[in-house]
Design a protein around this motif. Sequence first.
Motif, PDB file in Angstrom:
ATOM      1  N   ALA A 117      -7.963  15.457  71.688  1.00 24.39           N
ATOM      2  CA  ALA A 117      -7.014  15.830  70.637  1.00 24.39           C
ATOM      3  C   ALA A 117      -7.581  15.612  69.240  1.00 24.39           C
ATOM      4  CB  ALA A 117      -5.727  15.025  70.799  1.00 24.39           C
ATOM      5  N   VAL A 118      -8.655  14.858  69.137  1.00 27.34           N
ATOM      6  CA  VAL A 118      -9.247  14.614  67.819  1.00 27.34           C
ATOM      7  C   VAL A 118     -10.108  15.802  67.362  1.00 27.34           C
ATOM      8  CG1 VAL A 118     -11.474  13.546  68.464  1.00 27.34           C
ATOM      9  CG2 VAL A 118     -10.236  12.736  66.440  1.00 27.34           C
ATOM     10  N   LYS A 119     -10.478  16.701  68.285  1.00 26.92           N
ATOM     11  CA  LYS A 119     -11.434  17.763  67.940  1.00 26.92           C
ATOM     12  C   LYS A 119     -10.984  18.671  66.793  1.00 26.92           C
ATOM     13  CE  LYS A 119     -13.889  17.920  72.349  1.00 26.92           C
ATOM     14  NZ  LYS A 119     -14.245  18.738  73.551  1.00 26.92           N
ATOM     15  N   PRO A 120      -9.712  19.116  66.753  1.00 28.58           N
ATOM     16  CA  PRO A 120      -9.305  19.935  65.603  1.00 28.58           C
ATOM     17  C   PRO A 120      -9.420  19.183  64.276  1.00 28.58           C
ATOM     18  CG  PRO A 120      -7.721  20.110  67.390  1.00 28.58           C
ATOM     19  CD  PRO A 120      -8.633  19.003  67.752  1.00 28.58           C
ATOM     20  N   TYR A 121      -9.239  17.874  64.317  1.00 32.13           N
ATOM     21  CA  TYR A 121      -9.352  17.060  63.111  1.00 32.13           C
ATOM     22  C   TYR A 121     -10.809  16.927  62.673  1.00 32.13           C
ATOM     23  CZ  TYR A 121      -4.490  15.899  64.036  1.00 32.13           C
ATOM     24  OH  TYR A 121      -3.137  15.982  64.246  1.00 32.13           O
ATOM     25  N   THR A 122     -11.694  16.785  63.643  1.00 28.76           N
ATOM     26  CA  THR A 122     -13.121  16.722  63.325  1.00 28.76           C
ATOM     27  C   THR A 122     -13.573  18.021  62.670  1.00 28.76           C
ATOM     28  OG1 THR A 122     -13.496  15.261  65.222  1.00 28.76           O
ATOM     29  CG2 THR A 122     -15.419  16.333  64.270  1.00 28.76           C
ATOM     30  N   LYS A 123     -13.179  19.151  63.254  1.00 32.82           N
ATOM     31  CA  LYS A 123     -13.573  20.453  62.699  1.00 32.82           C
ATOM     32  C   LYS A 123     -12.966  20.660  61.312  1.00 32.82           C
ATOM     33  CE  LYS A 123     -14.185  22.707  67.196  1.00 32.82           C
ATOM     34  NZ  LYS A 123     -13.684  23.755  68.128  1.00 32.82           N
ATOM     35  N   SER A 124     -11.731  20.216  61.142  1.00 38.09           N
ATOM     36  CA  SER A 124     -11.082  20.348  59.836  1.00 38.09           C
ATOM     37  C   SER A 124     -11.790  19.501  58.795  1.00 38.09           C
ATOM     38  CB  SER A 124      -9.609  19.929  59.939  1.00 38.09           C
ATOM     39  OG  SER A 124      -8.892  20.828  60.757  1.00 38.09           O
ATOM     40  N   ALA A 125     -12.191  18.304  59.198  1.00 39.36           N
ATOM     41  CA  ALA A 125     -12.896  17.420  58.270  1.00 39.36           C
ATOM     42  C   ALA A 125     -14.255  17.994  57.901  1.00 39.36           C
ATOM     43  CB  ALA A 125     -13.053  16.041  58.895  1.00 39.36           C
ATOM     44  N   GLU A 126     -14.939  18.549  58.862  1.00 40.27           N
ATOM     45  CA  GLU A 126     -16.245  19.155  58.578  1.00 40.27           C
ATOM     46  C   GLU A 126     -16.100  20.299  57.587  1.00 40.27           C
ATOM     47  OE1 GLU A 126     -18.356  18.181  62.906  1.00 40.27           O
ATOM     48  OE2 GLU A 126     -17.451  20.159  62.524  1.00 40.27           O
ATOM     49  N   LEU A 127     -15.069  21.111  57.776  1.00 41.74           N
ATOM     50  CA  LEU A 127     -14.833  22.212  56.844  1.00 41.74           C
ATOM     51  C   LEU A 127     -14.464  21.674  55.462  1.00 41.74           C
ATOM     52  CD1 LEU A 127     -14.467  25.175  56.128  1.00 41.74           C
ATOM     53  CD2 LEU A 127     -12.142  25.050  57.068  1.00 41.74           C
ATOM     54  N   ALA A 128     -13.562  20.694  55.416  1.00 40.23           N
ATOM     55  CA  ALA A 128     -13.154  20.124  54.131  1.00 40.23           C
ATOM     56  C   ALA A 128     -14.353  19.559  53.384  1.00 40.23           C
ATOM     57  CB  ALA A 128     -12.104  19.038  54.358  1.00 40.23           C
ATOM     58  N   ASN A 129     -15.225  18.863  54.103  1.00 43.49           N
ATOM     59  CA  ASN A 129     -16.419  18.311  53.463  1.00 43.49           C
ATOM     60  C   ASN A 129     -17.288  19.423  52.879  1.00 43.49           C
ATOM     61  OD1 ASN A 129     -16.019  15.521  53.884  1.00 43.49           O
ATOM     62  ND2 ASN A 129     -16.739  15.668  55.996  1.00 43.49           N
ATOM     63  N   SER A 130     -17.431  20.513  53.617  1.00 43.66           N
ATOM     64  CA  SER A 130     -18.265  21.622  53.138  1.00 43.66           C
ATOM     65  C   SER A 130     -17.662  22.294  51.907  1.00 43.66           C
ATOM     66  CB  SER A 130     -18.462  22.651  54.255  1.00 43.66           C
ATOM     67  OG  SER A 130     -17.277  23.401  54.497  1.00 43.66           O
ATOM     68  N   LEU A 131     -16.340  22.171  51.777  1.00 40.50           N
ATOM     69  CA  LEU A 131     -15.642  22.781  50.634  1.00 40.50           C
ATOM     70  C   LEU A 131     -15.511  21.830  49.452  1.00 40.50           C
ATOM     71  CD1 LEU A 131     -12.765  24.622  52.562  1.00 40.50           C
ATOM     72  CD2 LEU A 131     -14.807  25.656  51.546  1.00 40.50           C
ATOM     73  N   GLY A 132     -15.961  20.603  49.630  1.00 44.11           N
ATOM     74  CA  GLY A 132     -15.878  19.622  48.546  1.00 44.11           C
ATOM     75  C   GLY A 132     -14.526  18.953  48.415  1.00 44.11           C
ATOM     76  N   LEU A 133     -13.731  18.968  49.484  1.00 49.29           N
ATOM     77  CA  LEU A 133     -12.422  18.314  49.476  1.00 49.29           C
ATOM     78  C   LEU A 133     -12.545  16.903  50.044  1.00 49.29           C
ATOM     79  CD1 LEU A 133     -10.189  21.195  50.893  1.00 49.29           C
ATOM     80  CD2 LEU A 133     -10.156  20.327  48.546  1.00 49.29           C
ATOM     81  N   GLY A 134     -11.945  15.927  49.381  1.00 48.37           N
ATOM     82  CA  GLY A 134     -11.870  14.593  49.936  1.00 48.37           C
ATOM     83  C   GLY A 134     -10.874  14.566  51.080  1.00 48.37           C
ATOM     84  N   ILE A 135     -11.053  13.616  52.017  1.00 47.98           N
ATOM     85  CA  ILE A 135     -10.217  13.588  53.216  1.00 47.98           C
ATOM     86  C   ILE A 135      -9.496  12.253  53.352  1.00 47.98           C
ATOM     87  CG2 ILE A 135     -10.176  13.809  55.724  1.00 47.98           C
ATOM     88  CD1 ILE A 135     -12.897  15.279  55.440  1.00 47.98           C
ATOM     89  N   ASN A 136      -8.173  12.333  53.402  1.00 41.44           N
ATOM     90  CA  ASN A 136      -7.310  11.214  53.760  1.00 41.44           C
ATOM     91  C   ASN A 136      -6.630  11.561  55.087  1.00 41.44           C
ATOM     92  OD1 ASN A 136      -7.956  10.199  51.227  1.00 41.44           O
ATOM     93  ND2 ASN A 136      -6.040  10.857  50.281  1.00 41.44           N
ATOM     94  N   ALA A 137      -5.944  10.602  55.678  1.00 46.05           N
ATOM     95  CA  ALA A 137      -5.222  10.875  56.922  1.00 46.05           C
ATOM     96  C   ALA A 137      -4.061   9.910  57.064  1.00 46.05           C
ATOM     97  CB  ALA A 137      -6.153  10.760  58.129  1.00 46.05           C
ATOM     98  N   GLY A 138      -3.027  10.339  57.786  1.00 46.44           N
ATOM     99  CA  GLY A 138      -1.907   9.456  58.017  1.00 46.44           C
ATOM    100  C   GLY A 138      -0.846  10.051  58.912  1.00 46.44           C
ATOM    101  N   HIS A 139      -0.094   9.203  59.531  1.00 43.28           N
ATOM    102  CA  HIS A 139       1.083   9.441  60.369  1.00 43.28           C
ATOM    103  C   HIS A 139       0.791   9.036  61.805  1.00 43.28           C
ATOM    104  CE1 HIS A 139       5.217  11.036  60.234  1.00 43.28           C
ATOM    105  NE2 HIS A 139       5.054  11.097  61.549  1.00 43.28           N
ATOM    106  N   ASP A 140       1.443   7.971  62.217  1.00 45.11           N
ATOM    107  CA  ASP A 140       1.353   7.434  63.577  1.00 45.11           C
ATOM    108  C   ASP A 140      -0.012   6.863  63.932  1.00 45.11           C
ATOM    109  OD1 ASP A 140       3.996   7.951  63.945  1.00 45.11           O
ATOM    110  OD2 ASP A 140       3.735   9.666  65.276  1.00 45.11           O
TER     111      ASP A 140
END
Length: 237
Positions: free
Chosen positions: A168-191
């Motif tokens: 279940a973490v895989k979509p988050y990993t891919k999203s983070a990789e994309l965000a990093n490539s776009l220059g977006l900082g990454i936070n996370a939260g909920h449960d």
Amino acid sequence: MTKLSVNINKIATLRNSRGGDVPNVVEFAKDVQRFGAEGVTIHPRPDERHIRYQDARDLKSEVYTEFNIEGNPIESFVNLVLEVKPTQVTLVPDAVDAITSNAGWDTIKNKDFLVDVIKEFQNNDIRTSIFVDPVLEQIEGAKETGTDRIELYTEAFAHQYSLGNKDAVKPYTKSAELANSLGLGINAGHDLSLDNIKYFKDNIPELLEVSIGHALVAESLYMGVENVVQMYLHRLK
């Protein structure tokens, strides 16, 4: 090291249940910082059923780490954030009657609205983050809004992880990789909790900050606040 920001909404919920000032949210914020937390998060809602707008004002001079205010950018919320000027504002598209946040922004449909709100906060030297689901198109849309960071909505990961589904973490990993490539900082939260935080952190490249409230407060009932904060910090190293 990923920063730990402690969401203190549940402390306000407990306080409000008796109508007094025990426990005191300002003292709790001071304590978690003293115990090592690198930030304090609040999420005032229009009905002030837990954190009150006045709490945000009272905390302004006492949060010496990072002060993060979350919420739906309705007019009263925007005015509060511009008055308090926290380190970061996290925009969340929650309904007025929502028990808790339950979805990220549709950054494509809401692009024009988000662009305007984000620009206003940035013009006042407030870092911006927007709550998003781990969907690549929404990450790309977030970039177009001009936001500094995204906050990945982790409820789906937490639920599936509790069932033994580590994929279940895989979509988050891919999203983070994309965000990093776009220059977006990454936070996370909920449960996020002591049970799942290390696995999540280890699979999210360049995770800057996690915001944890409900689980941390619940865990502290059994193990103590200082001990639990230290346990999170250890897992986030």
